[in-house]
Write a protein that holds these residues in place. Sequence first.
Motif: not given
Length: 92
Positions: A70-92
Motif C-alpha cells: 500500500x502507498x500512502x501520502x504523508x502530510x506534516x502538521x505542526x505536531x503530527x504526521x497524517x497519512x492518506x491511502x493513495x494506492x493498494x496492490x493486492x498479492x495474487x
Amino acid sequence: MVLDCCWSPDGSFFATVSRDKSVKLWKQNPNQEWTAVCTLKMTESATAVDITSTAAGPLLAIGTESGAISLHSIEAKVDVLETKLVHEIESR
C-alpha cells in the motif's frame, strides 16, 4: 516486534512496521525525545517499509506478510504526521 524501519529522505521522521499489524511514524519532540505521531492499523502484519520524496511530498510504501503493498501520502502538521491511502496492490 519491529520487522523493518526507514528514515524519511530529509531525516525529519522515521517509520517502523511490526508484527502487531501497526505502522508508526516517529518524530523528535522539542525535548529531543522520539514519539509516535501517527499510527496506522493494518489488517495483517506489516513486514517492509520505505519512504521516498515526490513532488507532492513524502510517499510511504508498506509491504505486508501476504505480499500486498500500500502507498500512502504523508502530510506534516505542526505536531503530527497524517497519512492518506493513495494506492493498494493486492498479492495474487
